[in-house]
Design a protein around this motif. Structure first.
Motif, short mmCIF file in Angstrom:
data_model
loop_
_atom_site.label_atom_id
_atom_site.label_comp_id
_atom_site.label_asym_id
_atom_site.label_seq_id
_atom_site.Cartn_x
_atom_site.Cartn_y
_atom_site.Cartn_z
N ARG A 122 0.83 -1.21 0.00
CA ARG A 122 0.00 0.00 0.00
C ARG A 122 0.86 1.26 0.00
N VAL A 123 1.93 1.25 0.81
CA VAL A 123 2.84 2.39 0.81
C VAL A 123 3.50 2.56 -0.55
N ARG A 125 2.37 1.69 -3.46
CA ARG A 125 1.40 2.19 -4.44
C ARG A 125 1.16 3.69 -4.26
N ARG A 126 1.16 4.16 -3.02
CA ARG A 126 0.97 5.60 -2.81
C ARG A 126 2.16 6.39 -3.34
N VAL A 127 3.37 5.87 -3.14
CA VAL A 127 4.55 6.53 -3.70
C VAL A 127 4.48 6.50 -5.22
N SER A 130 1.95 9.10 -6.52
CA SER A 130 2.42 10.48 -6.42
C SER A 130 3.47 10.79 -7.49
N ALA A 151 8.75 11.87 -0.86
CA ALA A 151 7.51 11.25 -1.32
C ALA A 151 7.11 10.09 -0.42
N LEU A 152 8.09 9.36 0.08
CA LEU A 152 7.80 8.25 0.99
C LEU A 152 7.21 8.77 2.30
N ALA A 155 3.71 9.62 1.71
CA ALA A 155 2.90 8.41 1.53
C ALA A 155 2.67 7.66 2.82
#
Length: 256
Positions: A122-123, A125-127, A130, A151-152, A155
């Motif tokens: 999930r983390v 995919r968020r990175v 973005s 970015a991490l 996220a």
């Protein structure tokens, strides 16, 4: 003539049996509840990394006290003597420790490697999302490692469900790859391998999770290496650029 009871004489057998049954039941219940926790400790010691929160130390301590109390109660029955007061007090203290440890029924799920790997994914995919937004909005993605670390952070929150054998938390980290074929060694779980092309128009993210207690690259449904890719597509309509880039939100504002 009345006779005085002998000082230190044992209590009646029925009373001693009732006392032992009550407190042995308490001690046995604490030991039973603590068995999964001891199994978790044994698993932790046999692996480099493990998933889930810290062990419930108060429950473990309570189970040790329960064993000590139970052995002393049984010894008193074997000898035909009354158990000392401290044995009963220790049994009660073990129950307090078990109750203070809280409900552990949800720990089985949170201590699974699948839950940890899904959280890492999930983390990742968020990175990935973005950076795809950055790519389509500007025609390129940041080519410096620091921007990806920011970015991490955006996220987050970082996944700290992964721990070492010494119970130290392992947060999600960025590992920068100089080329697509690079394979850092040794493998560290809870990391995102990131490679960005020199011109910034493409990138890849490879999450490193956990398998059987050891670091391993995550795999897709076909048991192939899981790779999240981003590539600039000029044919797509330009994305509406946000008022502030997610990466820039962490940068200090200029002093007027």
């Amino acid at each position: 003539m009345t006779t005085r009871s002998e000082v230190g004489a044992p209590s009646p057998l029925g009373l001693r049996l009732l006392h032992a049954a009550v407190f042995l039941a308490m001690a046995g219940g604490v030991v039973y509840v603590a068995v999964p926790e001891w199994r978790h400790i044994a698993q932790v010691l046999g692996q480099s990394f493990h998933s889930g929160p810290l062990p419930r130390w108060t429950l473990l301590a309570g189970s040790v006290l329960a064993v000590v109390s139970g052995l002393r109660l049984v010894w008193g029955l074997v000898r035909g003597t009354s158990a000392p007061l401290w044995a009963s007090a220790v049994a009660l203290l073990s129950v307090v420790g078990a109750v203070g440890a809280g409900d552990g029924r949800s720990l089985k799920e949170t201590r699974s490697e699948e839950a940890t790997n899904l959280s890492l994914l999930r983390v990742a995919r968020r990175v990935h999302l973005s950076m795809v937004q950055e790519l389509q909005a500007h025609g390129e993605t940041p080519t410096d490692e620091e921007s990806w670390r920011k970015a991490l952070v955006v996220a987050g929150p970082n996944n700290e469900q992964l721990r070492t054998r010494e119970f130290r938390a392992v947060p999600v980290q960025i590992v920068w790859l100089e080329s697509e074929e690079s394979r850092p060694s040794p493998l560290i779980p809870n990391t995102l391998w990131v490679h960005v092309t020199p011109d910034g128009i493409g990138f890849s993210i490879r999450p490193v999770g956990l398998r059987a207690g050891e670091p391993a690259l995550l795999q897709d449904d076909r048991a192939r290496e899981l790779v999240l890719r981003g590539l600039y597509n000029p044919d797509l309509p330009p994305m509406r650029e946000p008022a502030a880039s997610p990466i820039e939100q962490l940068s200090p504002s200029p002093t007027p």
